[in-house]
Design a protein around this motif. Structure first.
Motif, PDB file in Angstrom:
ATOM      1  N   CYS A 181       0.895  -1.343  -0.228  1.00 45.88           N
ATOM      2  CA  CYS A 181      -0.232  -0.018  -0.033  1.00 45.88           C
ATOM      3  C   CYS A 181       0.956   1.377  -0.054  1.00 45.88           C
ATOM      4  CB  CYS A 181      -0.998   0.105   1.351  1.00 45.88           C
ATOM      5  SG  CYS A 181      -2.180  -1.035   1.239  1.00 45.88           S
ATOM      6  N   VAL A 182       1.733   1.424   0.810  1.00 47.99           N
ATOM      7  CA  VAL A 182       2.587   2.477   0.812  1.00 47.99           C
ATOM      8  C   VAL A 182       3.307   2.701  -0.650  1.00 47.99           C
ATOM      9  CG1 VAL A 182       4.784   3.301   1.839  1.00 47.99           C
ATOM     10  CG2 VAL A 182       3.288   2.276   3.358  1.00 47.99           C
ATOM     11  N   CYS A 195       0.610   3.823  -3.202  1.00 45.13           N
ATOM     12  CA  CYS A 195       0.019   5.228  -2.546  1.00 45.13           C
ATOM     13  C   CYS A 195       1.053   6.441  -2.918  1.00 45.13           C
ATOM     14  CB  CYS A 195      -0.357   5.218  -1.130  1.00 45.13           C
ATOM     15  SG  CYS A 195      -2.005   4.433  -0.559  1.00 45.13           S
ATOM     16  N   GLY A 196       2.176   5.875  -3.048  1.00 40.15           N
ATOM     17  CA  GLY A 196       3.201   6.845  -3.429  1.00 40.15           C
ATOM     18  C   GLY A 196       3.325   7.166  -4.954  1.00 40.15           C
ATOM     19  N   LYS A 238      -1.471   9.073  -1.234  1.00 40.36           N
ATOM     20  CA  LYS A 238      -1.200   8.984   0.043  1.00 40.36           C
ATOM     21  C   LYS A 238      -1.478  10.433   0.950  1.00 40.36           C
ATOM     22  CE  LYS A 238       3.440  10.902  -0.883  1.00 40.36           C
ATOM     23  NZ  LYS A 238       5.209  10.675  -1.181  1.00 40.36           N
ATOM     24  N   GLN A 265      -5.035   8.112   4.460  1.00 44.05           N
ATOM     25  CA  GLN A 265      -4.074   8.150   5.669  1.00 44.05           C
ATOM     26  C   GLN A 265      -4.724   7.536   6.863  1.00 44.05           C
ATOM     27  OE1 GLN A 265      -3.595  12.284   6.001  1.00 44.05           O
ATOM     28  NE2 GLN A 265      -1.930  12.305   4.384  1.00 44.05           N
ATOM     29  N   LEU A 323      -4.055   3.664   6.401  1.00 46.13           N
ATOM     30  CA  LEU A 323      -2.495   3.578   6.692  1.00 46.13           C
ATOM     31  C   LEU A 323      -1.946   3.605   8.337  1.00 46.13           C
ATOM     32  CD1 LEU A 323      -0.857   5.151   3.769  1.00 46.13           C
ATOM     33  CD2 LEU A 323      -1.178   2.812   3.737  1.00 46.13           C
TER      34      LEU A 323
END
Length: 386
Positions: free
Chosen positions: A257-258, A261-262, A272, A278, A281
């Motif tokens: 996901c990180v 999302c970037g 993100k 957020q 996350l």
């Protein structure tokens, strides 16, 4: 990832586990899932690293990993592929049973070959009508002239399709008893079970036992010790592996996901920066950290032979598996249409996560046992000083 609670030695072992996993397992996890199988080559690779029977003392051929170290291995294996983590756990459950309850000849014959990956083992407890209530097994063993004759059916047995040796549980004169059953035993049929929701590479099978004759020397732990001793201690190990493996699965979802999302942009910015993303996350990393610490606590309890170590493992498995389901669900949501595609890792994790709430004791069984522990712990707690 928060790892300040690890010693330098544990951190180094974790890095070694991760290096192997990312090189040898992660690139093939999708194939294990789609082909619904793992190969003997993978088994040999795991054995070559010393990852089968890793917690067995070095004098018996293992690596002598401490409980927390073994947990870190399970987390990294689970981060890559739950079917592989499950394979290692099943081998270790049988190895643990032989090491702890087996005779000297049984240890000499089977431990080296299982640890070396030459013999694949399976843990045959579950039956078509018997799951959580393991004491109610219907498979029957009858003593006959220095042998035991086994009749019954086992189902949902991980790696039955690949196994050379089965640890089978049966009723012997009404007593729960364990036996080692070799694959080439006359009267044993193994039928594949395919199309599972998750852990598709676990090669499940149904065992049909029709007058299978087992030598008396293949009895493990003695008559009547099958559930209270052999199965219960093995299942505790399985829960411990499942707990850490669930943390690994959750971490894999967060990592995916990180990264996504970037690079994914919507409404003129990376997602993100969207507050609702957020929030997901934030819940992910907080829940994963809490679950990991529960697993670490369970490992320390095992290392210290704490009388409540089994209950700490129950709590770790309960929380980590339920966290895995929530995290994997949110991971699919964050990825949107990309998350439900056949090539998506998070859709595989989502399917695997649900299985983690079922194997080695369902969520509801965990809740019942933990609730009972909560009552007994509260009653025995010393009064608070004012």
């Amino acid at each position: 990832m928060i790892l300040n609670h690890l010693t330098p030695q544990q951190g180094e072992k974790r890095r070694s586990f991760r290096s192997y996993v990312e090189r040898a397992l992660m690139p093939h996890a999708h194939r294990f899932d789609t082909e619904q199988a793992i190969s003997r080559e993978v088994v040999s690779s795991l054995a070559g690293q010393g990852y089968i029977g890793a917690s067995v003392p070095e004098a018996l051929g293992g690596r002598g990993l401490a409980p927390v170290d073994y947990g870190l291995l399970s987390e990294e294996l689970g981060r890559a592929c739950q079917s592989i983590r499950n394979f290692v756990a099943v081998q270790d459950m049988v190895v643990h049973s032989i090491e702890k309850w087996g005779t000297a000849p049984q240890k000499e014959r089977w431990l080296p070959s299982i640890i070396a990956g030459e013999t694949v083992a399976a843990f045959a407890l579950t039956e078509p009508h018997v799951g959580s209530d393991a004491a109610a097994v219907e498979t029957i063993a009858i003593e006959a002239d220095k042998e035991y004759v086994l009749n019954g059916t086992k189902k949902w047995i991980s790696f039955a399709q690949l196994a050379d040796l089965f640890l089978v549980f049966a009723q012997l004169d009404g007593r729960h008893t364990a036996f080692l059953l070799e694959r080439d035993t006359e009267g044993l049929r193994v039928e594949p079970i395919d199309g599972l929701l998750g852990l598709r590479g676990s090669m499940l099978g149904r065992l049909r036992l029709e007058d299978c004759r087992v030598p008396a020397e293949n009895l493990v732990g003695g008559p009547g010790l099958g559930l209270a001793f052999v199965a219960s201690s093995a299942l505790d190990l399985g829960r411990y592996s499942t707990a850490w493996g669930s943390v690994g699965l959750s971490q894999a979802c967060l990592d995916a996901c990180v990264e996504y999302c970037g690079r994914r942009t919507q409404y003129g910015t990376e997602i993100k920066n969207h507050q609702l993303v957020q929030r997901m996350l934030a819940d992910m990393i907080t829940d994963i950290t809490a679950a990991r610490l529960l697993c670490h606590h369970a490992g320390v309890s095992k290392d210290k032979a704490d009388m409540n170590a089994a209950n700490h493992t129950l709590m770790a498995k309960y929380r980590a598996s339920t966290v895995a389901v929530r995290v994997a669900s949110d991971a699919v949501q964050i990825h949107g249409a990309q998350g439900i595609g056949a090539e998506s890792s998070v859709q595989r994790h989502y399917r695997d996560a649900k299985v983690m709430e079922i194997i080695e004791g369902t969520t509801q069984i965990q809740q019942t046992l933990i609730g009972q522990f909560a009552v007994s712990a509260a009653r025995s707690a010393p009064p608070l000083s004012v």
